[in-house]
Design a protein around this motif. Structure first.
Motif, PDB file in Angstrom:
ATOM      1  N   TYR A   9       0.841  -1.195   0.000  1.00 46.25           N
ATOM      2  CA  TYR A   9       0.000   0.000   0.000  1.00 46.25           C
ATOM      3  C   TYR A   9       0.877   1.246   0.000  1.00 46.25           C
ATOM      4  O   TYR A   9       1.843   1.334   0.756  1.00 46.25           O
ATOM      5  N   VAL A  10       0.552   2.174  -0.871  1.00 48.55           N
ATOM      6  CA  VAL A  10       1.249   3.455  -0.906  1.00 48.55           C
ATOM      7  C   VAL A  10       0.217   4.566  -0.786  1.00 48.55           C
ATOM      8  O   VAL A  10      -0.959   4.381  -1.113  1.00 48.55           O
ATOM      9  N   TRP A  11       0.661   5.714  -0.290  1.00 45.96           N
ATOM     10  CA  TRP A  11      -0.264   6.820  -0.032  1.00 45.96           C
ATOM     11  C   TRP A  11       0.211   8.065  -0.781  1.00 45.96           C
ATOM     12  O   TRP A  11       1.295   8.561  -0.553  1.00 45.96           O
ATOM     13  N   PHE A  12      -0.646   8.527  -1.682  1.00 53.62           N
ATOM     14  CA  PHE A  12      -0.385   9.760  -2.402  1.00 53.62           C
ATOM     15  C   PHE A  12      -1.583  10.684  -2.198  1.00 53.62           C
ATOM     16  O   PHE A  12      -2.673  10.386  -2.713  1.00 53.62           O
ATOM     17  N   PRO A  13      -1.412  11.766  -1.436  1.00 47.79           N
ATOM     18  CA  PRO A  13      -2.544  12.666  -1.188  1.00 47.79           C
ATOM     19  C   PRO A  13      -3.071  13.308  -2.461  1.00 47.79           C
ATOM     20  O   PRO A  13      -4.237  13.634  -2.564  1.00 47.79           O
ATOM     21  N   GLU A  14      -2.191  13.497  -3.431  1.00 49.68           N
ATOM     22  CA  GLU A  14      -2.581  14.036  -4.736  1.00 49.68           C
ATOM     23  C   GLU A  14      -1.822  13.269  -5.813  1.00 49.68           C
ATOM     24  O   GLU A  14      -0.698  12.821  -5.578  1.00 49.68           O
ATOM     25  N   GLY A  18       3.966  13.302  -3.466  1.00 48.86           N
ATOM     26  CA  GLY A  18       4.104  12.543  -2.234  1.00 48.86           C
ATOM     27  C   GLY A  18       5.180  11.484  -2.361  1.00 48.86           C
ATOM     28  O   GLY A  18       5.658  11.169  -3.457  1.00 48.86           O
ATOM     29  N   GLY A  20       4.714   8.344  -1.043  1.00 49.37           N
ATOM     30  CA  GLY A  20       4.096   7.025  -0.945  1.00 49.37           C
ATOM     31  C   GLY A  20       3.893   6.586   0.485  1.00 49.37           C
ATOM     32  O   GLY A  20       3.223   5.599   0.752  1.00 49.37           O
ATOM     33  N   PHE A  22       2.372   7.395   4.249  1.00 49.68           N
ATOM     34  CA  PHE A  22       1.293   8.195   4.818  1.00 49.68           C
ATOM     35  C   PHE A  22       1.842   9.294   5.716  1.00 49.68           C
ATOM     36  O   PHE A  22       2.727   9.064   6.543  1.00 49.68           O
ATOM     37  N   SER A  23       1.300  10.479   5.561  1.00 53.14           N
ATOM     38  CA  SER A  23       1.667  11.619   6.396  1.00 53.14           C
ATOM     39  C   SER A  23       0.398  12.353   6.784  1.00 53.14           C
ATOM     40  O   SER A  23      -0.388  12.749   5.911  1.00 53.14           O
ATOM     41  N   ASP A  26       0.482  15.966   5.395  1.00 53.95           N
ATOM     42  CA  ASP A  26       0.204  16.045   3.961  1.00 53.95           C
ATOM     43  C   ASP A  26      -1.275  15.806   3.675  1.00 53.95           C
ATOM     44  O   ASP A  26      -1.862  16.432   2.789  1.00 53.95           O
ATOM     45  N   THR A  27      -1.871  14.885   4.428  1.00 62.37           N
ATOM     46  CA  THR A  27      -3.299  14.605   4.259  1.00 62.37           C
ATOM     47  C   THR A  27      -4.131  15.819   4.636  1.00 62.37           C
ATOM     48  O   THR A  27      -5.094  16.175   3.948  1.00 62.37           O
TER      49      THR A  27
END
Length: 202
Positions: A9-14, A18, A20, A22-23, A26-27
């Motif tokens: 799982y990676v997290w890109f707010p936009e 980002g 990848g 979670f922050s 940033d969210t």
């Protein structure tokens, strides 16, 4: 589906932005991209503030204090009169500046400093941005402002829930004590240029 590797799982707010990972910050920025900057933020969150005082002032600045005019607007059947002076309807402006009780406390400190301050809630915030050219005096005035409003709100609530009442001179003495206790550690950390006074000396 046919891959033997575990999903990652990676997290890109936009899209395209980002790392990848979670922050929370940033969210928050992604969900609130254009924060509104209010003119009173530097008056409230200044270095050296007393946190619980600053919080109450923040609530007041947002006009979220549970004053009697707001309770009545919510449909509650409560008396409209101010608990401190019993002579006028209670609202934010009256409670902190127009009320004879709180005005006596604020006026005492302003007169001691030989200043003339405005009497409107928002006008006082604007005045506090630069009440003096002396940084020490500005810090002291901001601390006094927050302490007075905090103690007035505390006194108002105490009168609602108990039969104990303090005269204005008691809150003046309490404010003086709070300011002295706050300035002592601030002075110890202060780098004082030669020929200038510490904030406590001021």
């Amino acid at each position: 589906m046919d891959s033997e590797e575990d999903d990652k799982y990676v997290w890109f707010p936009e899209p395209g932005r980002g790392t990848g990972v979670f922050s929370a910050s940033d969210t928050w920025r992604a969900m609130n991209p254009y924060p509104i900057e209010v003119f009173w933020h530097e008056v409230m969150w200044f270095t050296g503030r007393i946190p619980k005082h600053a919080f109450i002032i923040w609530v007041a600045a947002k006009d979220r204090m549970v004053t009697r005019d707001r309770l009545i607007r919510w449909g509650l059947s409560v008396p409209s009169t101010c608990f401190l002076c019993t002579g006028h309807d209670e609202c934010r402006q009256h409670l902190f500046f127009d009320c004879a009780y709180s005005n006596q406390i604020w006026a005492f400190f302003v007169s001691q400093l030989n200043f003339v301050s405005p009497q409107s809630f928002e006008a006082v915030f604007r005045w506090l941005k630069a009440p003096s050219r002396n940084k020490n005096v500005t810090l002291i005035i901001r601390l006094i402002h927050q302490a007075v409003l905090y103690l007035v709100w505390k006194e108002r609530n105490k009168r609602i829930h108990t039969a104990v009442e303090k005269p204005p001179r008691t809150l003046i003495a309490e404010t003086q004590q709070i300011i002295k206790l706050r300035l002592d550690p601030l002075t110890r950390r202060q780098i004082i240029p030669q020929g200038q006074d510490s904030v406590l000396a001021t």
